[in-house]
Design a protein around this motif. Sequence first.
Motif, mmCIF file in Angstrom:
data_model
loop_
_atom_site.group_PDB
_atom_site.id
_atom_site.type_symbol
_atom_site.label_atom_id
_atom_site.label_comp_id
_atom_site.label_asym_id
_atom_site.label_seq_id
_atom_site.Cartn_x
_atom_site.Cartn_y
_atom_site.Cartn_z
ATOM 1 N N TYR A 32 20.841 32.736 -29.500
ATOM 2 C CA TYR A 32 19.510 33.327 -29.560
ATOM 3 C C TYR A 32 19.525 34.805 -29.176
ATOM 4 C CZ TYR A 32 17.212 28.815 -30.108
ATOM 5 O OH TYR A 32 16.783 27.606 -30.581
ATOM 6 N N GLY A 33 18.818 35.625 -29.967
ATOM 7 C CA GLY A 33 18.483 36.941 -29.486
ATOM 8 C C GLY A 33 17.489 36.807 -28.349
ATOM 9 N N MET A 34 17.498 37.760 -27.433
ATOM 10 C CA MET A 34 16.643 37.682 -26.252
ATOM 11 C C MET A 34 15.895 38.993 -26.050
ATOM 12 S SD MET A 34 16.977 34.632 -24.920
ATOM 13 C CE MET A 34 16.266 34.884 -23.285
ATOM 14 N N ASN A 35 14.788 38.894 -25.360
ATOM 15 C CA ASN A 35 13.901 40.041 -25.166
ATOM 16 C C ASN A 35 13.558 40.237 -23.690
ATOM 17 O OD1 ASN A 35 12.697 40.512 -28.164
ATOM 18 N ND2 ASN A 35 12.951 38.331 -27.781
ATOM 19 N N TRP A 36 13.254 41.456 -23.357
ATOM 20 C CA TRP A 36 12.596 41.777 -22.081
ATOM 21 C C TRP A 36 11.212 42.329 -22.408
ATOM 22 C CZ3 TRP A 36 13.847 40.449 -17.266
ATOM 23 C CH2 TRP A 36 15.177 40.139 -16.966
ATOM 24 N N LEU A 37 10.210 41.781 -21.751
ATOM 25 C CA LEU A 37 8.846 42.244 -21.890
ATOM 26 C C LEU A 37 8.317 42.558 -20.493
ATOM 27 C CD1 LEU A 37 9.359 39.910 -24.197
ATOM 28 C CD2 LEU A 37 6.911 40.104 -24.533
ATOM 29 N N PRO A 41 -0.902 45.086 -14.708
ATOM 30 C CA PRO A 41 -2.230 44.513 -14.462
ATOM 31 C C PRO A 41 -3.260 45.022 -15.460
ATOM 32 C CG PRO A 41 -1.223 45.176 -12.405
ATOM 33 C CD PRO A 41 -0.321 45.685 -13.499
ATOM 34 N N GLY A 42 -3.966 44.107 -16.074
ATOM 35 C CA GLY A 42 -5.025 44.468 -17.003
ATOM 36 C C GLY A 42 -4.558 44.931 -18.362
ATOM 37 N N LYS A 43 -3.254 44.845 -18.604
ATOM 38 C CA LYS A 43 -2.721 45.312 -19.881
ATOM 39 C C LYS A 43 -2.050 44.179 -20.637
ATOM 40 C CE LYS A 43 -2.102 50.141 -18.600
ATOM 41 N NZ LYS A 43 -1.205 51.325 -18.641
ATOM 42 N N GLU A 44 -1.795 44.424 -21.923
ATOM 43 C CA GLU A 44 -1.128 43.426 -22.743
ATOM 44 C C GLU A 44 0.383 43.460 -22.491
ATOM 45 O OE1 GLU A 44 -4.252 43.505 -26.511
ATOM 46 O OE2 GLU A 44 -2.194 44.189 -26.774
ATOM 47 N N PHE A 45 1.048 42.429 -22.980
ATOM 48 C CA PHE A 45 2.506 42.403 -22.918
ATOM 49 C C PHE A 45 3.074 43.572 -23.717
ATOM 50 C CE2 PHE A 45 3.847 38.748 -20.632
ATOM 51 C CZ PHE A 45 2.854 37.809 -20.761
ATOM 52 N N GLU A 46 4.119 44.150 -23.177
ATOM 53 C CA GLU A 46 4.829 45.234 -23.839
ATOM 54 C C GLU A 46 6.281 44.791 -24.020
ATOM 55 O OE1 GLU A 46 5.198 48.786 -21.520
ATOM 56 O OE2 GLU A 46 5.964 49.996 -23.180
ATOM 57 N N ARG A 47 6.744 44.774 -25.263
ATOM 58 C CA ARG A 47 8.124 44.407 -25.535
ATOM 59 C C ARG A 47 9.000 45.634 -25.328
ATOM 60 N NH1 ARG A 47 10.911 43.545 -31.280
ATOM 61 N NH2 ARG A 47 12.614 42.119 -30.765
ATOM 62 N N LEU A 48 9.869 45.546 -24.331
ATOM 63 C CA LEU A 48 10.690 46.689 -23.961
ATOM 64 C C LEU A 48 11.992 46.753 -24.741
ATOM 65 C CD1 LEU A 48 10.326 46.391 -20.100
ATOM 66 C CD2 LEU A 48 9.268 48.139 -21.547
ATOM 67 N N SER A 49 12.630 45.594 -24.883
ATOM 68 C CA SER A 49 13.981 45.605 -25.418
ATOM 69 C C SER A 49 14.355 44.250 -25.996
ATOM 70 C CB SER A 49 14.961 45.984 -24.303
ATOM 71 O OG SER A 49 16.269 46.132 -24.800
ATOM 72 N N TYR A 50 15.290 44.297 -26.929
ATOM 73 C CA TYR A 50 15.825 43.101 -27.574
ATOM 74 C C TYR A 50 17.341 43.250 -27.694
ATOM 75 C CZ TYR A 50 17.343 40.207 -31.506
ATOM 76 O OH TYR A 50 18.016 39.312 -32.308
ATOM 77 N N PHE A 68 16.306 52.434 -19.740
ATOM 78 C CA PHE A 68 16.606 51.020 -19.508
ATOM 79 C C PHE A 68 17.787 50.607 -20.384
ATOM 80 C CE2 PHE A 68 11.781 50.105 -18.676
ATOM 81 C CZ PHE A 68 11.838 50.943 -17.567
ATOM 82 N N THR A 69 18.586 49.681 -19.884
ATOM 83 C CA THR A 69 19.728 49.182 -20.643
ATOM 84 C C THR A 69 19.749 47.664 -20.595
ATOM 85 O OG1 THR A 69 21.009 51.159 -20.074
ATOM 86 C CG2 THR A 69 22.224 49.258 -20.920
ATOM 87 N N ILE A 70 19.746 47.060 -21.766
ATOM 88 C CA ILE A 70 19.798 45.606 -21.861
ATOM 89 C C ILE A 70 21.237 45.169 -22.074
ATOM 90 C CG2 ILE A 70 19.443 45.523 -24.373
ATOM 91 C CD1 ILE A 70 17.609 43.066 -23.895
ATOM 92 N N SER A 71 21.576 44.016 -21.517
ATOM 93 C CA SER A 71 22.909 43.457 -21.732
ATOM 94 C C SER A 71 22.844 41.952 -21.518
ATOM 95 C CB SER A 71 23.937 44.094 -20.790
ATOM 96 O OG SER A 71 23.605 43.854 -19.433
ATOM 97 N N LEU A 79 21.015 37.195 -18.909
ATOM 98 C CA LEU A 79 20.470 38.383 -19.569
ATOM 99 C C LEU A 79 20.143 39.384 -18.472
ATOM 100 C CD1 LEU A 79 19.280 39.599 -22.273
ATOM 101 C CD2 LEU A 79 17.085 38.678 -21.490
ATOM 102 N N TYR A 80 20.353 40.667 -18.766
ATOM 103 C CA TYR A 80 20.132 41.696 -17.759
ATOM 104 C C TYR A 80 19.303 42.839 -18.341
ATOM 105 C CZ TYR A 80 24.180 39.311 -15.764
ATOM 106 O OH TYR A 80 25.042 38.353 -15.284
ATOM 107 N N LEU A 81 18.627 43.543 -17.423
ATOM 108 C CA LEU A 81 17.963 44.787 -17.795
ATOM 109 C C LEU A 81 18.153 45.766 -16.641
ATOM 110 C CD1 LEU A 81 16.272 46.136 -20.048
ATOM 111 C CD2 LEU A 81 14.253 45.608 -18.648
#
Length: 115
Positions: A32-37, A41-50, A68-71, A79-81
Amino acid sequence: EVQLVESGGGLVQPGESLRLSCSASGFTFSIYGMNWLRQAPGKEFERLSYIGSDGGSIYYNDTAKGRFTISRDNAKNMLYLQLTALKPEDTAMYYCSRDRYGMIRGQGTQVTVSS
């Protein structure tokens, strides 16, 4: 049962770094590909990285790019960020997710950036 458990958040000062981790279980992590979101507070989800299943495909949104660095470590189902040069506006709950919308995500780890 799919389980994703994030850790590594905390309270840091502006300019500091954190390394977030996500432990995956209950599914074949390596296919599976993986994501960090994140969600402030008070805001929508933000997709940071895949990151693709083998780590060969990586995406960052404009917020994450350059700071930011994903691995991932498929042998450990992890999974790391890596977060660097943190700013107060990075304060949010950070989630790892198996999908881009956060429908299959962990409980999150809080990152607070404040002086």
